[in-house]
Design a protein around this motif. Structure first.
Motif, PDB file in Angstrom:
ATOM      1  N   ASP A 116     -77.903 -22.807  14.130  1.00 23.52           N
ATOM      2  CA  ASP A 116     -78.602 -24.084  14.490  1.00 23.52           C
ATOM      3  C   ASP A 116     -79.861 -24.135  15.461  1.00 23.52           C
ATOM      4  O   ASP A 116     -79.677 -23.448  16.395  1.00 23.52           O
ATOM      5  CB  ASP A 116     -77.838 -25.403  14.566  1.00 23.52           C
ATOM      6  N   VAL A 117     -80.934 -25.032  15.636  1.00 26.22           N
ATOM      7  CA  VAL A 117     -81.924 -25.190  16.368  1.00 26.22           C
ATOM      8  C   VAL A 117     -82.125 -26.575  16.627  1.00 26.22           C
ATOM      9  O   VAL A 117     -82.382 -27.410  15.594  1.00 26.22           O
ATOM     10  CB  VAL A 117     -83.239 -24.457  16.148  1.00 26.22           C
ATOM     11  N   LYS A 118     -82.260 -27.064  17.826  1.00 27.94           N
ATOM     12  CA  LYS A 118     -82.633 -28.513  18.358  1.00 27.94           C
ATOM     13  C   LYS A 118     -83.698 -28.546  19.241  1.00 27.94           C
ATOM     14  O   LYS A 118     -83.687 -27.630  20.110  1.00 27.94           O
ATOM     15  CB  LYS A 118     -81.323 -29.148  18.710  1.00 27.94           C
ATOM     16  N   VAL A 119     -84.617 -29.342  19.178  1.00 29.05           N
ATOM     17  CA  VAL A 119     -85.618 -29.444  20.107  1.00 29.05           C
ATOM     18  C   VAL A 119     -85.563 -30.664  20.964  1.00 29.05           C
ATOM     19  O   VAL A 119     -85.586 -31.601  20.222  1.00 29.05           O
ATOM     20  CB  VAL A 119     -87.137 -29.490  19.487  1.00 29.05           C
ATOM     21  N   PHE A 176     -81.261 -22.786  20.851  1.00 28.08           N
ATOM     22  CA  PHE A 176     -80.651 -21.825  19.557  1.00 28.08           C
ATOM     23  C   PHE A 176     -79.281 -21.992  19.850  1.00 28.08           C
ATOM     24  O   PHE A 176     -78.824 -21.502  20.735  1.00 28.08           O
ATOM     25  CB  PHE A 176     -81.468 -20.556  19.686  1.00 28.08           C
ATOM     26  N   LEU A 177     -78.584 -22.058  18.715  1.00 25.81           N
ATOM     27  CA  LEU A 177     -77.049 -22.183  18.777  1.00 25.81           C
ATOM     28  C   LEU A 177     -76.657 -20.952  17.867  1.00 25.81           C
ATOM     29  O   LEU A 177     -77.044 -20.756  16.882  1.00 25.81           O
ATOM     30  CB  LEU A 177     -76.364 -23.448  18.027  1.00 25.81           C
ATOM     31  N   TRP A 178     -75.892 -20.185  18.667  1.00 26.25           N
ATOM     32  CA  TRP A 178     -75.292 -18.951  17.979  1.00 26.25           C
ATOM     33  C   TRP A 178     -73.643 -18.967  18.482  1.00 26.25           C
ATOM     34  O   TRP A 178     -73.398 -19.255  19.551  1.00 26.25           O
ATOM     35  CB  TRP A 178     -75.554 -17.681  18.719  1.00 26.25           C
ATOM     36  N   ASP A 179     -73.087 -18.830  17.542  1.00 25.66           N
ATOM     37  CA  ASP A 179     -71.230 -19.039  17.678  1.00 25.66           C
ATOM     38  C   ASP A 179     -70.856 -20.187  18.791  1.00 25.66           C
ATOM     39  O   ASP A 179     -70.200 -20.009  19.850  1.00 25.66           O
ATOM     40  CB  ASP A 179     -70.877 -17.754  18.394  1.00 25.66           C
ATOM     41  N   GLY A 180     -71.648 -21.333  18.532  1.00 27.34           N
ATOM     42  CA  GLY A 180     -71.325 -22.419  19.248  1.00 27.34           C
ATOM     43  C   GLY A 180     -71.897 -22.682  20.732  1.00 27.34           C
ATOM     44  O   GLY A 180     -71.480 -23.577  21.314  1.00 27.34           O
ATOM     45  N   THR A 216     -90.321 -23.215  12.683  1.00 23.25           N
ATOM     46  CA  THR A 216     -89.991 -24.651  12.799  1.00 23.25           C
ATOM     47  C   THR A 216     -88.370 -24.490  12.862  1.00 23.25           C
ATOM     48  O   THR A 216     -87.783 -23.526  12.557  1.00 23.25           O
ATOM     49  CB  THR A 216     -90.166 -25.395  11.565  1.00 23.25           C
ATOM     50  N   PRO A 217     -87.753 -25.426  13.712  1.00 23.19           N
ATOM     51  CA  PRO A 217     -86.270 -25.646  13.823  1.00 23.19           C
ATOM     52  C   PRO A 217     -85.557 -25.242  12.572  1.00 23.19           C
ATOM     53  O   PRO A 217     -84.591 -24.597  12.579  1.00 23.19           O
ATOM     54  CB  PRO A 217     -86.054 -26.709  14.490  1.00 23.19           C
ATOM     55  N   GLY A 218     -85.925 -26.101  11.650  1.00 28.09           N
ATOM     56  CA  GLY A 218     -85.196 -26.039  10.053  1.00 28.09           C
ATOM     57  C   GLY A 218     -85.537 -24.834   9.721  1.00 28.09           C
ATOM     58  O   GLY A 218     -84.580 -24.178   8.894  1.00 28.09           O
ATOM     59  N   GLY A 219     -86.552 -24.127   9.844  1.00 28.50           N
ATOM     60  CA  GLY A 219     -86.616 -22.821   9.109  1.00 28.50           C
ATOM     61  C   GLY A 219     -85.869 -21.713   9.923  1.00 28.50           C
ATOM     62  O   GLY A 219     -85.313 -20.700   9.377  1.00 28.50           O
ATOM     63  N   LEU A 220     -86.043 -21.827  11.019  1.00 31.44           N
ATOM     64  CA  LEU A 220     -85.327 -20.811  12.031  1.00 31.44           C
ATOM     65  C   LEU A 220     -83.839 -20.839  11.824  1.00 31.44           C
ATOM     66  O   LEU A 220     -82.997 -19.876  11.655  1.00 31.44           O
ATOM     67  CB  LEU A 220     -85.328 -21.078  13.466  1.00 31.44           C
ATOM     68  N   ALA A 221     -83.234 -22.081  11.554  1.00 33.86           N
ATOM     69  CA  ALA A 221     -81.785 -22.365  11.170  1.00 33.86           C
ATOM     70  C   ALA A 221     -81.370 -21.636   9.991  1.00 33.86           C
ATOM     71  O   ALA A 221     -80.105 -21.522   9.946  1.00 33.86           O
ATOM     72  CB  ALA A 221     -81.130 -23.945  11.443  1.00 33.86           C
TER      73      ALA A 221
END
Length: 134
Positions: free
Chosen positions: A39-42, A50-54, A28-33
């Protein structure tokens, strides 16, 4: 022009948590974040960001087996498929003999420094274990 070759990093990490408890952190996005990325948005097309370092890294959920495994296939910046795409695969496995749970990680990407990958995943697993208490 030579194509960048990919490295397949495979590790099994013992984890003291039930599949039912662990799975939402992998799928899940919330779990992965909470442990895997910033952060993760779908989006409406079911494309994961998937957001890493912006920076955005787009992926598609290509395999989903409840409380067992998930695979995210990475897309290019235009959210399109590429030849020989990078992916990350999480599967929850248990030893019949010891009843121990393992999280098997397959990270297929263009990072050539396996030492760096190992350190990255060890740190990520440490984060995950702290969250699930395992």
């Amino acid at each position: 022009m030579t194509k960048a070759s990919k490295t397949k990093f495979v590790r099994e990490y013992p984890i003291n948590a039930s599949a039912k408890l662990l799975f939402p952190y992998l799928a899940t996005p919330g779990g992965l974040a909470q442990w895997f990325c910033d952060d993760v948005k779908v989006d409406s097309d079911k494309i994961y960001n998937f957001l890493w370092d912006g920076r955005s890294h787009y992926a598609e959920l290509t395999s989903y087996r409840t409380n067992r495994s998930v695979r995210f296939l990475f897309l290019n910046d235009k959210k399109m498929h590429t030849a020989d795409p990078a992916y990350v695969d999480f599967s929850i496995e248990s030893s019949e003999l010891t009843q121990e749970q393992f999280l098997k990680v397959i990270d297929y990407n263009s990072e050539e420094d396996t030492q760096e990958l190992e350190e990255l995943w060890d740190n990520l697993m440490q984060n995950l274990r702290e969250i699930v208490g395992g």
